[in-house]
Design a protein around this motif. Structure first.
Motif, short mmCIF file in Angstrom:
data_model
loop_
_atom_site.label_atom_id
_atom_site.label_comp_id
_atom_site.label_asym_id
_atom_site.label_seq_id
_atom_site.Cartn_x
_atom_site.Cartn_y
_atom_site.Cartn_z
N LEU A 134 0.79 -1.08 0.00
CA LEU A 134 -0.16 0.10 -0.01
C LEU A 134 0.79 1.09 -0.01
O LEU A 134 0.57 2.06 -0.95
CB LEU A 134 -0.87 0.20 1.13
CG LEU A 134 -1.81 1.29 1.26
CD1 LEU A 134 -2.85 1.54 0.15
CD2 LEU A 134 -2.71 1.10 2.71
N SER A 135 1.93 1.14 0.95
CA SER A 135 2.68 2.43 1.04
C SER A 135 3.45 2.85 -0.34
O SER A 135 3.65 3.69 -0.94
CB SER A 135 3.91 2.25 2.06
OG SER A 135 4.51 1.19 1.99
N GLN A 136 3.90 1.62 -0.95
CA GLN A 136 4.38 1.66 -2.41
C GLN A 136 3.57 2.34 -3.60
O GLN A 136 4.09 3.28 -4.18
CB GLN A 136 5.02 0.35 -2.80
CG GLN A 136 6.09 -0.07 -1.89
CD GLN A 136 6.63 -1.64 -2.22
OE1 GLN A 136 5.75 -2.31 -3.09
NE2 GLN A 136 7.68 -2.13 -1.98
N ALA A 137 2.17 1.78 -3.61
CA ALA A 137 1.25 2.36 -4.49
C ALA A 137 0.86 3.72 -4.29
O ALA A 137 0.92 4.65 -5.25
CB ALA A 137 0.13 1.48 -4.43
N LEU A 138 1.07 4.23 -2.92
CA LEU A 138 0.44 5.47 -2.54
C LEU A 138 1.71 6.41 -3.09
O LEU A 138 1.76 7.51 -3.54
CB LEU A 138 0.31 5.60 -1.04
CG LEU A 138 -1.10 4.99 -0.54
CD1 LEU A 138 -1.03 5.14 0.93
CD2 LEU A 138 -2.18 5.67 -1.37
N ALA A 139 2.91 5.85 -2.92
CA ALA A 139 4.20 6.64 -3.11
C ALA A 139 4.44 6.87 -4.44
O ALA A 139 4.56 7.97 -4.98
CB ALA A 139 5.56 6.03 -2.47
N GLU A 140 4.03 6.16 -5.42
CA GLU A 140 3.91 6.06 -6.95
C GLU A 140 2.97 7.30 -7.17
O GLU A 140 3.00 7.64 -8.28
CB GLU A 140 3.52 4.53 -7.45
CG GLU A 140 4.77 3.67 -7.36
CD GLU A 140 4.35 2.71 -7.64
OE1 GLU A 140 3.24 2.26 -8.06
OE2 GLU A 140 5.21 1.51 -7.51
N ALA A 141 1.83 7.34 -6.53
CA ALA A 141 0.82 8.46 -6.87
C ALA A 141 1.14 9.74 -6.09
O ALA A 141 0.22 10.52 -6.24
CB ALA A 141 -0.49 7.72 -6.35
N GLY A 142 2.26 9.87 -5.38
CA GLY A 142 2.83 11.19 -4.66
C GLY A 142 2.05 11.27 -3.43
O GLY A 142 1.76 12.37 -2.83
N ILE A 143 1.52 10.22 -3.01
CA ILE A 143 0.91 10.49 -1.39
C ILE A 143 1.60 9.64 -0.51
O ILE A 143 2.11 8.70 -0.58
CB ILE A 143 -0.70 9.55 -1.59
CG1 ILE A 143 -1.49 10.34 -2.76
CG2 ILE A 143 -1.30 9.91 -0.29
CD1 ILE A 143 -2.77 9.35 -3.20
N GLU A 144 1.66 10.32 0.72
CA GLU A 144 2.51 9.92 1.87
C GLU A 144 1.77 8.90 2.68
O GLU A 144 0.56 9.14 2.64
CB GLU A 144 2.93 11.18 2.75
CG GLU A 144 3.87 10.60 3.85
CD GLU A 144 4.07 11.97 4.90
OE1 GLU A 144 4.37 11.58 5.98
OE2 GLU A 144 3.60 13.06 4.47
N TYR A 145 2.29 8.07 3.22
CA TYR A 145 1.73 6.78 3.98
C TYR A 145 2.28 7.15 5.52
O TYR A 145 3.43 7.30 5.65
CB TYR A 145 1.90 5.62 3.47
CG TYR A 145 1.49 4.31 4.55
CD1 TYR A 145 0.20 4.01 4.32
CD2 TYR A 145 2.45 3.80 5.51
CE1 TYR A 145 -0.26 3.02 5.28
CE2 TYR A 145 1.85 2.82 6.18
CZ TYR A 145 0.61 2.25 6.02
OH TYR A 145 0.17 1.18 6.93
#
Length: 231
Positions: A134-145
């Motif tokens: 999840l954190s990887q997918a969010l980082a790819e979208a520019g979203i912090e986890y």
């Protein structure tokens, strides 16, 4: 240069709003990406990247060509990009029934900057929603986890939410919020949401069956933060 990161974030959010509006206009006409690409002269690869990711500085001629093909003015697209960027606050999010791809897309549409995971243990049998992926997918979208473990609901307090004794579970969780580390992490969440748009994440799609509703209520009453729900 001071203030640049916040300016970059605003530009990124405006780019994402523009991308979402272009996608909406295309889909409203029933056009495929390939059809719009052929009509506008914009490569399909460029259109896919723009719609999926947005960009802080989309090429002027690319946007102009798409606007002409879609029969909208550049002024309208610029206005949508400026006015669609929401202010700071909280977004209630349950990933139940969602795919990872659609989940991240919905977060981008809501201009979420950070996901605050309030699961006690951030693992899931649902593909893509355990912490690492999840954190990887969010980082790819520019979203912090951020995993706020202190705001997780203890195992012994979960049956009331599952068995219809919701008020009992909510009372117990409110008591937990008055103790450490929950109190400190609630304050961290409130301060973060005062600066940017933060999604509070747990499993249940129905917020009324989830302990995160108590967290959101506390944040709203303590700091008057606006709270929205992910469509």
């Amino acid at each position: 240069m001071a203030g640049r990161p916040e300016q970059d974030a605003v530009l990124r959010q405006q780019g994402e709003c523009l991308a979402a509006r272009l996608r909406q206009l295309r889909e409203a006409r029933g056009w495929s990406r390939e059809y719009l690409a052929g009509l506008s002269g914009v490569p399909v690869r460029t259109l896919v990247r723009l719609e999926a990711e947005g960009t802080a500085e989309p090429g002027f001629f690319t946007v102009a060509a798409l606007a002409t093909a879609l029969d909208v003015s550049l002024d309208e697209l610029a206005r949508v990009a400026r006015e669609s960027v929401p202010g700071p606050g909280l977004v209630s999010v349950g990933y139940e029934g969602r795919s990872l791809e659609r989940f991240v897309e919905a977060l981008c549409e809501q201009q979420v900057a950070t996901v605050a995971d309030v699961r006690l243990t951030p693992v899931s049998r649902k593909p893509g929603f355990s912490k690492t992926r999840l954190s990887q997918a969010l980082a790819e979208a520019g979203i912090e986890y951020r995993h706020l473990r202190g705001l997780g609901n203890p195992k012994e307090n979960r049956p009331p939410f599952w068995e219809g004794r919701v008020e009992e579970g909510r009372r117990a969780f409110r008591r937990l919020l008055a103790t450490e580390p929950a109190a400190s992490q609630l304050q961290e969440l409130i301060e973060l949401a005062g600066r940017q748009r933060v999604a509070v994440l747990c499993f249940e799609q129905d917020e009324s069956r989830c302990h995160r509703q108590v967290i959101l209520e506390e944040a709203r009453s303590t700091a008057s933060l606006p709270v929205a729900s992910l469509p």
